[in-house]
Design a protein around this motif. Structure first.
Motif, PDB file in Angstrom:
ATOM      1  N   TRP A 173     -18.335 -79.663 -27.183  1.00 50.22           N
ATOM      2  CA  TRP A 173     -17.429 -79.232 -28.232  1.00 50.22           C
ATOM      3  C   TRP A 173     -17.734 -77.767 -28.505  1.00 50.22           C
ATOM      4  N   CYS A 174     -16.706 -76.912 -28.347  1.00 46.23           N
ATOM      5  CA  CYS A 174     -16.907 -75.489 -28.613  1.00 46.23           C
ATOM      6  C   CYS A 174     -16.483 -75.200 -30.048  1.00 46.23           C
ATOM      7  N   MET A 175     -17.403 -74.656 -30.838  1.00 49.81           N
ATOM      8  CA  MET A 175     -17.107 -74.389 -32.250  1.00 49.81           C
ATOM      9  C   MET A 175     -16.062 -73.289 -32.421  1.00 49.81           C
ATOM     10  N   PRO A 176     -16.236 -72.109 -31.782  1.00 51.37           N
ATOM     11  CA  PRO A 176     -15.209 -71.062 -31.941  1.00 51.37           C
ATOM     12  C   PRO A 176     -13.816 -71.515 -31.493  1.00 51.37           C
ATOM     13  N   CYS A 177     -13.721 -72.265 -30.411  1.00 51.99           N
ATOM     14  CA  CYS A 177     -12.414 -72.716 -29.920  1.00 51.99           C
ATOM     15  C   CYS A 177     -11.928 -73.968 -30.666  1.00 51.99           C
ATOM     16  N   SER A 178     -12.825 -74.680 -31.319  1.00 47.12           N
ATOM     17  CA  SER A 178     -12.506 -75.962 -31.953  1.00 47.12           C
ATOM     18  C   SER A 178     -11.868 -76.931 -30.989  1.00 47.12           C
ATOM     19  N   ALA A 234     -22.077 -71.431 -20.935  1.00 48.14           N
ATOM     20  CA  ALA A 234     -21.215 -70.894 -21.984  1.00 48.14           C
ATOM     21  C   ALA A 234     -19.862 -71.587 -21.921  1.00 48.14           C
ATOM     22  N   CYS A 235     -19.091 -71.455 -22.988  1.00 46.16           N
ATOM     23  CA  CYS A 235     -17.748 -72.014 -23.023  1.00 46.16           C
ATOM     24  C   CYS A 235     -16.897 -71.324 -21.947  1.00 46.16           C
ATOM     25  N   PRO A 236     -16.196 -72.101 -21.106  1.00 46.67           N
ATOM     26  CA  PRO A 236     -15.381 -71.478 -20.046  1.00 46.67           C
ATOM     27  C   PRO A 236     -14.191 -70.692 -20.602  1.00 46.67           C
ATOM     28  N   ASP A 237     -13.802 -70.961 -21.838  1.00 43.02           N
ATOM     29  CA  ASP A 237     -12.655 -70.275 -22.426  1.00 43.02           C
ATOM     30  C   ASP A 237     -13.028 -69.007 -23.169  1.00 43.02           C
ATOM     31  N   CYS A 238     -14.035 -69.092 -24.065  1.00 42.16           N
ATOM     32  CA  CYS A 238     -14.335 -67.925 -24.902  1.00 42.16           C
ATOM     33  C   CYS A 238     -15.707 -67.321 -24.614  1.00 42.16           C
ATOM     34  N   GLY A 239     -16.522 -67.969 -23.795  1.00 33.79           N
ATOM     35  CA  GLY A 239     -17.820 -67.412 -23.449  1.00 33.79           C
ATOM     36  C   GLY A 239     -18.903 -67.635 -24.497  1.00 33.79           C
TER      37      GLY A 239
END
Ligand SMILES: [Zn+2]
Length: 113
Positions: free
Chosen positions: A72-77, A88-93
């Protein structure tokens, strides 16, 4: 080897199921292994054959099901896929990820006699 004791854990599950469900032989075991669990599949296969010798699962076939890592990515929710625990998150890093799936191993199904 860490996988050896995991195989012993699997054997214990098989023995308990055998006692509660009344079967005497296991022919096939489906094992779910999460990508983030750190379990080596090849070592698991090797350990499985060794540990199951002369037990109710002697000669049983091991089927491994890969379970993708999820976090679960917190910045991307949102839920994202990760290949390793500290990726790291593949979307926002971002590294503000909480692993939500693919970090465990479990016996999914048995074929018994
Ligand atoms: Zn993200």
């Amino acid at each position: 080897m860490h996988e050896m004791s995991l195989c012993e854990g699997v054997l214990q599950i098989l023995e308990e199921s055998s006692a509660s469900q009344g079967f005497s032989k296991v022919k096939r075991v489906w094992l779910e292994i999460g990508e983030l669990s750190g379990v080596e599949k090849e070592a698991m296969r090797f350990g499985f054959d060794v540990v199951m010798k002369e037990t109710l699962a002697d000669g049983a076939k091991l089927e491994i099901i890969d379970v993708p890592g999820e976090a679960w990515c917190m910045p991307c929710s949102k839920q994202v896929k990760v290949a390793a625990r500290f990726d790291a998150c593949p979307d926002c890093g971002s590294y503000q990820l909480q692993v939500t799936g693919g970090d465990e191993m479990r016996v999914k199904e048995l074929e018994v006699e």
